[in-house]
Design an enzyme around this catalytic site. Structure first.
Site, PDB file in Angstrom:
ATOM      1  N   THR A  43     -80.049-204.227  25.202  1.00  0.00           N
ATOM      2  CA  THR A  43     -79.945-205.688  25.163  1.00  0.00           C
ATOM      3  C   THR A  43     -79.438-206.111  23.797  1.00  0.00           C
ATOM      4  O   THR A  43     -79.969-205.685  22.776  1.00  0.00           O
ATOM      5  CB  THR A  43     -81.339-206.299  25.443  1.00  0.00           C
ATOM      6  OG1 THR A  43     -81.643-206.047  26.809  1.00  0.00           O
ATOM      7  CG2 THR A  43     -81.376-207.791  25.164  1.00  0.00           C
ATOM      8  N   GLN A 117     -77.277-202.323  34.560  1.00  0.00           N
ATOM      9  CA  GLN A 117     -78.733-202.268  34.713  1.00  0.00           C
ATOM     10  C   GLN A 117     -79.239-203.601  35.284  1.00  0.00           C
ATOM     11  O   GLN A 117     -79.075-204.659  34.660  1.00  0.00           O
ATOM     12  CB  GLN A 117     -79.422-201.976  33.376  1.00  0.00           C
ATOM     13  CG  GLN A 117     -80.892-201.610  33.593  1.00  0.00           C
ATOM     14  CD  GLN A 117     -81.673-201.393  32.320  1.00  0.00           C
ATOM     15  OE1 GLN A 117     -81.553-202.170  31.389  1.00  0.00           O
ATOM     16  NE2 GLN A 117     -82.500-200.361  32.278  1.00  0.00           N
ATOM     17  N   HIS A 198     -83.759-201.364  36.879  1.00  0.00           N
ATOM     18  CA  HIS A 198     -84.659-201.314  35.708  1.00  0.00           C
ATOM     19  C   HIS A 198     -86.104-201.431  36.188  1.00  0.00           C
ATOM     20  O   HIS A 198     -86.587-202.525  36.495  1.00  0.00           O
ATOM     21  CB  HIS A 198     -84.301-202.463  34.779  1.00  0.00           C
ATOM     22  CG  HIS A 198     -84.885-202.370  33.408  1.00  0.00           C
ATOM     23  ND1 HIS A 198     -85.831-201.427  33.052  1.00  0.00           N
ATOM     24  CD2 HIS A 198     -84.639-203.089  32.275  1.00  0.00           C
ATOM     25  CE1 HIS A 198     -86.145-201.596  31.773  1.00  0.00           C
ATOM     26  NE2 HIS A 198     -85.431-202.587  31.283  1.00  0.00           N
ATOM     27  N   ASN A 201     -90.304-200.204  31.071  1.00  0.00           N
ATOM     28  CA  ASN A 201     -90.550-201.074  29.903  1.00  0.00           C
ATOM     29  C   ASN A 201     -91.309-202.375  30.178  1.00  0.00           C
ATOM     30  O   ASN A 201     -91.102-203.383  29.503  1.00  0.00           O
ATOM     31  CB  ASN A 201     -89.219-201.395  29.201  1.00  0.00           C
ATOM     32  CG  ASN A 201     -88.539-200.131  28.690  1.00  0.00           C
ATOM     33  OD1 ASN A 201     -89.146-199.058  28.687  1.00  0.00           O
ATOM     34  ND2 ASN A 201     -87.295-200.230  28.276  1.00  0.00           N
ATOM     35  N   TYR A 203     -91.319-204.559  32.684  1.00  0.00           N
ATOM     36  CA  TYR A 203     -90.732-205.693  33.409  1.00  0.00           C
ATOM     37  C   TYR A 203     -91.232-205.718  34.861  1.00  0.00           C
ATOM     38  O   TYR A 203     -92.125-204.946  35.219  1.00  0.00           O
ATOM     39  CB  TYR A 203     -89.199-205.665  33.278  1.00  0.00           C
ATOM     40  CG  TYR A 203     -88.811-205.789  31.815  1.00  0.00           C
ATOM     41  CD1 TYR A 203     -89.094-206.973  31.115  1.00  0.00           C
ATOM     42  CD2 TYR A 203     -88.256-204.723  31.104  1.00  0.00           C
ATOM     43  CE1 TYR A 203     -88.803-207.090  29.760  1.00  0.00           C
ATOM     44  CE2 TYR A 203     -87.969-204.836  29.749  1.00  0.00           C
ATOM     45  CZ  TYR A 203     -88.239-206.022  29.081  1.00  0.00           C
ATOM     46  OH  TYR A 203     -87.973-206.138  27.741  1.00  0.00           O
ATOM     47  N   ARG A 250     -84.539-196.438  36.413  1.00  0.00           N
ATOM     48  CA  ARG A 250     -85.157-196.139  35.113  1.00  0.00           C
ATOM     49  C   ARG A 250     -86.663-196.399  35.162  1.00  0.00           C
ATOM     50  O   ARG A 250     -87.106-197.473  35.600  1.00  0.00           O
ATOM     51  CB  ARG A 250     -84.540-197.003  34.014  1.00  0.00           C
ATOM     52  CG  ARG A 250     -84.939-196.515  32.636  1.00  0.00           C
ATOM     53  CD  ARG A 250     -84.227-197.232  31.514  1.00  0.00           C
ATOM     54  NE  ARG A 250     -83.926-196.299  30.438  1.00  0.00           N
ATOM     55  CZ  ARG A 250     -83.904-196.601  29.145  1.00  0.00           C
ATOM     56  NH1 ARG A 250     -84.154-197.833  28.748  1.00  0.00           N
ATOM     57  NH2 ARG A 250     -83.627-195.692  28.236  1.00  0.00           N
ATOM     58  N   ASN A 258     -94.432-204.067  26.042  1.00  0.00           N
ATOM     59  CA  ASN A 258     -94.704-205.270  26.836  1.00  0.00           C
ATOM     60  C   ASN A 258     -96.098-205.247  27.446  1.00  0.00           C
ATOM     61  O   ASN A 258     -96.311-205.731  28.565  1.00  0.00           O
ATOM     62  CB  ASN A 258     -93.632-205.488  27.921  1.00  0.00           C
ATOM     63  CG  ASN A 258     -92.351-206.068  27.344  1.00  0.00           C
ATOM     64  OD1 ASN A 258     -92.400-206.833  26.392  1.00  0.00           O
ATOM     65  ND2 ASN A 258     -91.218-205.689  27.905  1.00  0.00           N
ATOM     66  N   GLY A 345     -79.724-194.487  22.475  1.00  0.00           N
ATOM     67  CA  GLY A 345     -79.705-195.936  22.329  1.00  0.00           C
ATOM     68  C   GLY A 345     -79.190-196.360  20.970  1.00  0.00           C
ATOM     69  O   GLY A 345     -78.003-196.645  20.793  1.00  0.00           O
ATOM     70  N   ARG A 346     -80.091-196.375  19.974  1.00  0.00           N
ATOM     71  CA  ARG A 346     -79.741-196.940  18.665  1.00  0.00           C
ATOM     72  C   ARG A 346     -78.553-196.248  18.015  1.00  0.00           C
ATOM     73  O   ARG A 346     -77.761-196.891  17.326  1.00  0.00           O
ATOM     74  CB  ARG A 346     -80.970-196.901  17.752  1.00  0.00           C
ATOM     75  CG  ARG A 346     -82.038-197.917  18.182  1.00  0.00           C
ATOM     76  CD  ARG A 346     -83.385-197.593  17.621  1.00  0.00           C
ATOM     77  NE  ARG A 346     -83.873-196.318  18.162  1.00  0.00           N
ATOM     78  CZ  ARG A 346     -84.870-195.626  17.651  1.00  0.00           C
ATOM     79  NH1 ARG A 346     -85.489-196.059  16.570  1.00  0.00           N
ATOM     80  NH2 ARG A 346     -85.244-194.492  18.206  1.00  0.00           N
TER      81      ARG A 346
HETATM   82  C1  FMN Z   1     -81.818-203.229  20.585  1.00  0.00           C
HETATM   83  C2  FMN Z   1     -82.394-202.521  21.781  1.00  0.00           C
HETATM   84  C3  FMN Z   1     -82.225-203.064  23.032  1.00  0.00           C
HETATM   85  C4  FMN Z   1     -82.713-202.395  24.170  1.00  0.00           C
HETATM   86  N1  FMN Z   1     -82.470-202.920  25.413  1.00  0.00           N
HETATM   87  C5  FMN Z   1     -82.835-202.243  26.521  1.00  0.00           C
HETATM   88  C6  FMN Z   1     -82.468-202.714  27.814  1.00  0.00           C
HETATM   89  O1  FMN Z   1     -81.775-203.721  27.975  1.00  0.00           O
HETATM   90  N2  FMN Z   1     -82.893-201.980  28.887  1.00  0.00           N
HETATM   91  C7  FMN Z   1     -83.653-200.848  28.753  1.00  0.00           C
HETATM   92  O2  FMN Z   1     -84.019-200.228  29.756  1.00  0.00           O
HETATM   93  N3  FMN Z   1     -83.974-200.370  27.530  1.00  0.00           N
HETATM   94  C8  FMN Z   1     -83.571-201.023  26.424  1.00  0.00           C
HETATM   95  N4  FMN Z   1     -83.846-200.500  25.178  1.00  0.00           N
HETATM   96  C9  FMN Z   1     -84.407-199.137  25.076  1.00  0.00           C
HETATM   97  C10 FMN Z   1     -83.287-198.115  24.936  1.00  0.00           C
HETATM   98  O3  FMN Z   1     -82.548-198.009  26.144  1.00  0.00           O
HETATM   99  C11 FMN Z   1     -83.791-196.699  24.570  1.00  0.00           C
HETATM  100  O4  FMN Z   1     -84.673-196.262  25.561  1.00  0.00           O
HETATM  101  C12 FMN Z   1     -84.490-196.718  23.220  1.00  0.00           C
HETATM  102  O5  FMN Z   1     -83.673-197.314  22.227  1.00  0.00           O
HETATM  103  C13 FMN Z   1     -84.864-195.299  22.781  1.00  0.00           C
HETATM  104  O6  FMN Z   1     -83.712-194.513  22.615  1.00  0.00           O
HETATM  105  P1  FMN Z   1     -83.138-194.164  21.126  1.00  0.00           P
HETATM  106  O7  FMN Z   1     -84.249-193.488  20.396  1.00  0.00           O
HETATM  107  O8  FMN Z   1     -81.979-193.250  21.385  1.00  0.00           O
HETATM  108  O9  FMN Z   1     -82.738-195.461  20.486  1.00  0.00           O
HETATM  109  C14 FMN Z   1     -83.401-201.170  24.022  1.00  0.00           C
HETATM  110  C15 FMN Z   1     -83.589-200.636  22.746  1.00  0.00           C
HETATM  111  C16 FMN Z   1     -83.085-201.281  21.634  1.00  0.00           C
HETATM  112  C17 FMN Z   1     -83.243-200.657  20.266  1.00  0.00           C
END
Ligand code: FMN
Length: 403
Positions: A43, A117, A198, A201, A203, A250, A258, A345-346
């Site tokens: 997001t 998603q 989704h 997390n 939701y 997922r 949350n 992700g990051r």
């Molecule tokens: C800025 C940000 C936004 C995220 N938005 C979503 C999202 O929209 N949907 C989701 O399932 N997870 C979301 N996540 C979780 C990521 O998909 C991922 O699981 C999480 O960052 C851990 O992976 P990483 O260690 O590689 O960053 C978000 C994480 C971050 C940091």
């Protein structure tokens, strides 16, 4: 939908011979992924206003990251009721479908694949984000700890305490399933390559699954079969729209984000994984509950490892894991057959060419949490590729047709 991606790239073929798994191709439904580095859903709260419409800037961001084996879009609300944060994109209006079409075309032109998603936040919302200022809905009227991210009167993002949501009447549940069906159809019309439901997390679907957020006494609460019913109804309905081989799900077993909790996560999520088997989905995507340990270079906690192993045991199709991975841990986990795909992700936020950087062992740029949510190009489309660092001009990003 685009044609299946080309088979193995030269890089993937050489990796195959060197025994490296991260750069081996993988069949995913009708597609052949050139390697195993997926972009996790992220997001970024940058949809065009008013109307939460994907924009040229969003198309640029995704096209820049098209070298991912698969891009999973940011969570995208299937209805106005499904929105929980300021400025997140939807897939329920004509403008949003057109906006997503531009994103999908940009990704396809750059040679990538994108799944959308599909999102309903349930109680993780606020009347300020709901149609007609109504209460958010949930399985049960239980207020989450924490704060919602809304827009204030000056048009800025701000945090306000969550409210107690309204428990859904059983008669409304078919209309929740219907929201996902419409979202799935609209995603198809927008030309993306598949969808990810989704159910992670904290939701709406996760709120039904977890015992602490679901105190219902009807056929959608109580036993694990009942708590999982809504997810399975949504999966079945979305598979009818897309075909199961273009649908992923997922989950975040043992998740706490949350304010979510389950009293017996191994029983609950073991059941969910075994039920999902029946659909022959494109993939199951599981969030590592102890990403922090993996990120520190340690093994996740025994509880986390046990539930991840359980997911692998109960779910027999393609398994994607996310949460705390770096190059070496991703490769080690693939080698140990703990997963088939790794989502980052990051690292993808700050490294648009992450697969290439991982392949050659190049340094990674650090991401900046200040620019995660809201704003414009800064911290979004301005991270350089290796090619740019060598002096190449960036690929023209904003095509006139994308305006
Ligand atoms: C800025 C940000 C936004 C995220 N938005 C979503 C999202 O929209 N949907 C989701 O399932 N997870 C979301 N996540 C979780 C990521 O998909 C991922 O699981 C999480 O960052 C851990 O992976 P990483 O260690 O590689 O960053 C978000 C994480 C971050 C940091």
């Amino acid at each position: 939908m685009s044609q299946p991606a080309a088979a193995a790239t030269p890089a993937a073929l050489s990796a195959q011979t060197s025994g490296e798994k991260l750069f081996q191709p993988l069949k995913l439904g009708p597609y052949t992924l050139p390697h195993r580095v997926v972009m996790a859903p992220l997001t970024r709260s940058r949809a065009h206003q008013p109307g939460n419409v994907p924009s040229a800037l969003n198309a640029c961001y995704y096209a820049q990251r098209a070298s991912a084996a698969l891009l999973i879009s940011e969570a995208t609300q299937v209805s106005m009721q499904g929105q929980g944060y300021a400025w997140t994109p939807g897939i329920h209006s004509r403008e949003q479908i057109e906006g997503w079409r531009v994103v999908a075309e940009g990704v396809h032109e750059a040679g990538g694949l994108i799944f959308m998603q599909l999102w309903h936040v349930g109680r993780i919302s606020h009347p300020a984000l709901q149609p007609d200022g109504m209460l958010p809905v949930a399985p049960s009227a239980i207020r989450p700890a924490g704060e919602a991210f809304i827009e204030n009167a000056r048009g800025e993002g701000t945090l306000v305490p969550f409210v107690t949501p309204r428990a859904l009447h059983i008669e409304e549940i078919p209309y929740i399933v219907r929201q996902y069906v419409l979202g799935a159809r609209h995603a198809r019309n927008a030309g993306v390559d598949g969808v990810e439901i989704h159910a992670a997390n904290g939701y709406l679907l996760d709120q039904f699954i977890n015992s602490a957020t679901n105190h219902r006494t009807d056929s959608y609460g109580g036993s694990v079969e009942n708590r999982t019913r809504l997810l399975l109804e949504v999966v079945e309905a979305v598979c009818e729209v897309w075909g199961a081989d273009r649908v992923g799900v997922r989950l975040s077993p043992r998740g706490t984000f949350n304010d979510i909790h389950d009293d017996d996560p191994e029983v609950t999520f073991g059941y969910v994984a075994s039920q999902l088997n029946e659909f022959r989905l494109a993939y199951l995507h599981v969030v590592n509950p102890d990403a922090a340990a993996l990120e520190r270079g340690e093994e996740p906690s025994p509880d986390a490892l046990r539930i991840l192993a359980l997911m692998r045991e109960k779910y027999h199709g393609t398994l994607m894991l996310a949460g705390g991975f770096a190059r070496d841990s991703a490769e080690a986990w693939l080698q140990a057959d703990r997963a088939d795909l790794i989502a980052f992700g990051r690292k993808f936020i700050s490294n648009p060419d992450l697969p290439e950087r991982l392949r050659v062992g190049a340094p990674l740029h650090a991401d900046d949490p200040v620019t995660y949510y809201g704003g414009g190009a800064k911290g979004y489309t301005d991270y350089p590729t290796l090619a740019q660092e060598r002096g190449e001009q960036p690929r023209a990003c904003v095509d006139q047709r994308w305006r």
